[in-house]
Design a protein around this motif. Sequence first.
Motif, PDB file in Angstrom:
ATOM      1  N   ILE A  83       0.831  -1.208   0.000  1.00  0.00           N
ATOM      2  CA  ILE A  83       0.000   0.000   0.000  1.00  0.00           C
ATOM      3  C   ILE A  83       0.868   1.261   0.000  1.00  0.00           C
ATOM      4  N   GLY A  87       1.148   3.918  -3.041  1.00  0.00           N
ATOM      5  CA  GLY A  87       0.758   5.310  -2.831  1.00  0.00           C
ATOM      6  C   GLY A  87       1.858   6.276  -3.230  1.00  0.00           C
ATOM      7  N   VAL A  88       3.087   5.988  -2.805  1.00  0.00           N
ATOM      8  CA  VAL A  88       4.213   6.870  -3.134  1.00  0.00           C
ATOM      9  C   VAL A  88       4.420   6.923  -4.648  1.00  0.00           C
ATOM     10  N   GLY A  91       1.678   8.956  -6.216  1.00  0.00           N
ATOM     11  CA  GLY A  91       1.847  10.375  -5.910  1.00  0.00           C
ATOM     12  C   GLY A  91       2.941  11.021  -6.735  1.00  0.00           C
ATOM     13  N   ILE A  92       4.125  10.409  -6.736  1.00  0.00           N
ATOM     14  CA  ILE A  92       5.248  10.969  -7.505  1.00  0.00           C
ATOM     15  C   ILE A  92       4.943  10.912  -9.010  1.00  0.00           C
TER      16      ILE A  92
ATOM     17  N   LEU B 119      -3.935   5.070   4.535  1.00  0.00           N
ATOM     18  CA  LEU B 119      -2.481   4.933   4.422  1.00  0.00           C
ATOM     19  C   LEU B 119      -2.049   5.186   2.972  1.00  0.00           C
ATOM     20  N   PHE B 120      -2.824   4.650   2.030  1.00  0.00           N
ATOM     21  CA  PHE B 120      -2.518   4.886   0.615  1.00  0.00           C
ATOM     22  C   PHE B 120      -2.538   6.384   0.319  1.00  0.00           C
ATOM     23  N   ALA B 123       0.492   8.132   1.777  1.00  0.00           N
ATOM     24  CA  ALA B 123       1.688   7.848   0.976  1.00  0.00           C
ATOM     25  C   ALA B 123       1.638   8.613  -0.334  1.00  0.00           C
ATOM     26  N   MET B 124       0.454   8.717  -0.926  1.00  0.00           N
ATOM     27  CA  MET B 124       0.292   9.446  -2.190  1.00  0.00           C
ATOM     28  C   MET B 124       0.624  10.921  -2.004  1.00  0.00           C
ATOM     29  N   VAL B 125       0.117  11.511  -0.922  1.00  0.00           N
ATOM     30  CA  VAL B 125       0.397  12.922  -0.642  1.00  0.00           C
ATOM     31  C   VAL B 125       1.899  13.119  -0.395  1.00  0.00           C
ATOM     32  N   GLY B 127       4.282  11.389  -1.707  1.00  0.00           N
ATOM     33  CA  GLY B 127       4.880  11.347  -3.044  1.00  0.00           C
ATOM     34  C   GLY B 127       4.691  12.662  -3.782  1.00  0.00           C
ATOM     35  N   MET B 128       3.530  13.271  -3.594  1.00  0.00           N
ATOM     36  CA  MET B 128       3.242  14.550  -4.259  1.00  0.00           C
ATOM     37  C   MET B 128       4.096  15.678  -3.686  1.00  0.00           C
TER      38      MET B 128
END
Lengths: 141, 145
Positions: A83, A87-88, A91-92, B119-120, B123-125, B127-128
């Motif tokens: 997960i 997500g990372v 996002g990137i 959590l996803f 992690a996405m934020v 990465g942003m």
Amino acid sequence: MQQDWIMGFAGGLMIGLAGAIFLLVNGRIMGASGLIGGLVDRSGWGNASERLSFLAGLILVPGALVLMRGGYDNHLTDNLTVIIAAGVLVGIGTRLANGCTSGHGVCGISRLSLRGIAATVTFILAGGAAMLFFRHLLGAI
Amino acid sequence: MVRNLFAALAGAIFGLGLLLSGMTDTLKVQGWLDLFGAWDPTLAFVMAGAILPMAIAWQMTRVRGGSVLGTAFPTKPDVRLDPNLIFGSILFGAGWALAGLCPGPAMATATFSGAGGLLFLLAMVAGMVAAPALKTRIARLGAAA
């Protein structure tokens, strides 16, 4: 299976309708990653309230519907490492590419944008390759 | 105010469409990417359905001077395919496959996908937050190459 395709098409029409409203009324491109990403890196703070309103509708209305209907299982993996990594990467990747499935896929392809088409083909191929590697070779997902 | 109202309306319809289409189900998304397993073509129908009204909307922008609320329509971006577009899409595609979530469905399911879903998003934020610095570097590398 065919039922799923019909529901998919109908849901797709709604997604396209939402994008059409956001474009024709607000003059904005409906890209999920860009709408939140601009808030995260401050590049979109000039129209923050418009972005927040969109995200509020996107998060709260399906939430309310699911609450009324007694729950929804999105079958998300319970592997926390997967997960976080996913997500990372999302996002990137979406911020480097300036778009995701909605921005490049729906809004880009529908105006025959070369960048939108190239991005969509790339992330689908990369997704297919990742699926082959992680599911069929490693058995990790 | 009207602008925020229509933004919320668009967000709501987008979210309901994602739910109805099945794209909030990570198994269906992973099924689309699983070309060598039990391939699920549903996503192609969703895309076709979504592109149809959007293509009409783009045509309408040609005859209208601007949006209903006065904002100019977004101009067509540069046609150049830069390294960030391709490299970013590769990373995104890999992450999309791993969890079966892209940003739209991840947000649409935020209130009911449990700790994993949150959590996803976290992690996405993250990465942003990291992306802009990386983007400048990749652009510089691309220009040098």
